[in-house]
Write an enzyme that holds these catalytic residues in place. Sequence first.
Site, PDB file in Angstrom:
ATOM      1  N   CYS A   1     -80.066  66.028 103.187  1.00  0.00           N
ATOM      2  CA  CYS A   1     -79.145  64.900 103.271  1.00  0.00           C
ATOM      3  C   CYS A   1     -79.079  64.192 101.923  1.00  0.00           C
ATOM      4  O   CYS A   1     -79.992  64.282 101.108  1.00  0.00           O
ATOM      5  CB  CYS A   1     -79.623  63.904 104.317  1.00  0.00           C
ATOM      6  SG  CYS A   1     -79.819  64.574 105.977  1.00  0.00           S
ATOM      7  N   GLY A   2     -77.991  63.474 101.716  1.00  0.00           N
ATOM      8  CA  GLY A   2     -77.872  62.678 100.505  1.00  0.00           C
ATOM      9  C   GLY A   2     -78.306  61.253 100.759  1.00  0.00           C
ATOM     10  O   GLY A   2     -77.926  60.639 101.759  1.00  0.00           O
TER      11      GLY A   2
END
Length: 282
Positions: free
Chosen positions: A65-66
């Site tokens: 995930c960012g």
Amino acid sequence: MTGTRVAPRLQGNDGVSLQPLVFRDAAEGETQMTSAKHNNPAPYIAGGLPAARGLYDPLREKDACGIGFVANIHNRKSHKIIEDGLEILKNLEHRGAVGADSKAGDGAGILIQMPDAFMRKEAAKLGIMLPEEGHYAVGHLFLPRNPEFAAQCVATVEDLVRAEGQELLGWRDVPVDPSDLGETVKPTEPMQRQVFIGRGRNVADQNAFERKLFVIRKQAFNRMHAANPEITKDFYIPSMSSRTIVYKGMLLAAQVGDYYRDLKDPDMGTALALVHQRFSTN
């Protein structure tokens, strides 16, 4: 089987030989990878990653995930921090997944400090007088669209707040703009409300208050799930705290700031913002 094996020596694009990589098999069969010390470290290994250095090891790099974080080091709250956080979130769009419906995201959100000035203003509109900052909390709830189910969730939260010796101050509807939601997302959009909770006399300090809020939040979901698991398919409490609040949803990164109208209000200030763009296949 426990043992050690050494992979062949690699060579970077600049022709410099890189350190051998040591693979150690754990007793349980889980593979752990670490880099051996190297005499002539190259600046990069094959694939463009930096070479192992200090606590950093390129073998532990994983797509995920960012996330992003911005803060004022003097702890001065401002709306600019929210704007910067949302800008970071937009720049993390490549770290999230998108469905066949181009407006359907894997999820994105932002965590900020309690925006006291904003919450005090909104509560006053409803005739709710909030105590001093740190002595009240805001719970953000996703509720079922079914009115009966939603009422049961609200009643359960209210009962638990009182049972834990805290003060129920009131409720607020969260204003949203669903105009940019994907057609596959709209049918599952929850009703969203925020509950104001005052710190009870049985709570010594803010840390103890946070623990009470955690108990209320967990009990609410567990009690509703035990009563009717169908309800908890659409019931969730993203946050319940006197320190922070979360705005999130099954949104694209660029939709968060437009969907939640609160985030556009200049009175909503924070000294930090933590943003997240979900990628569920990692």
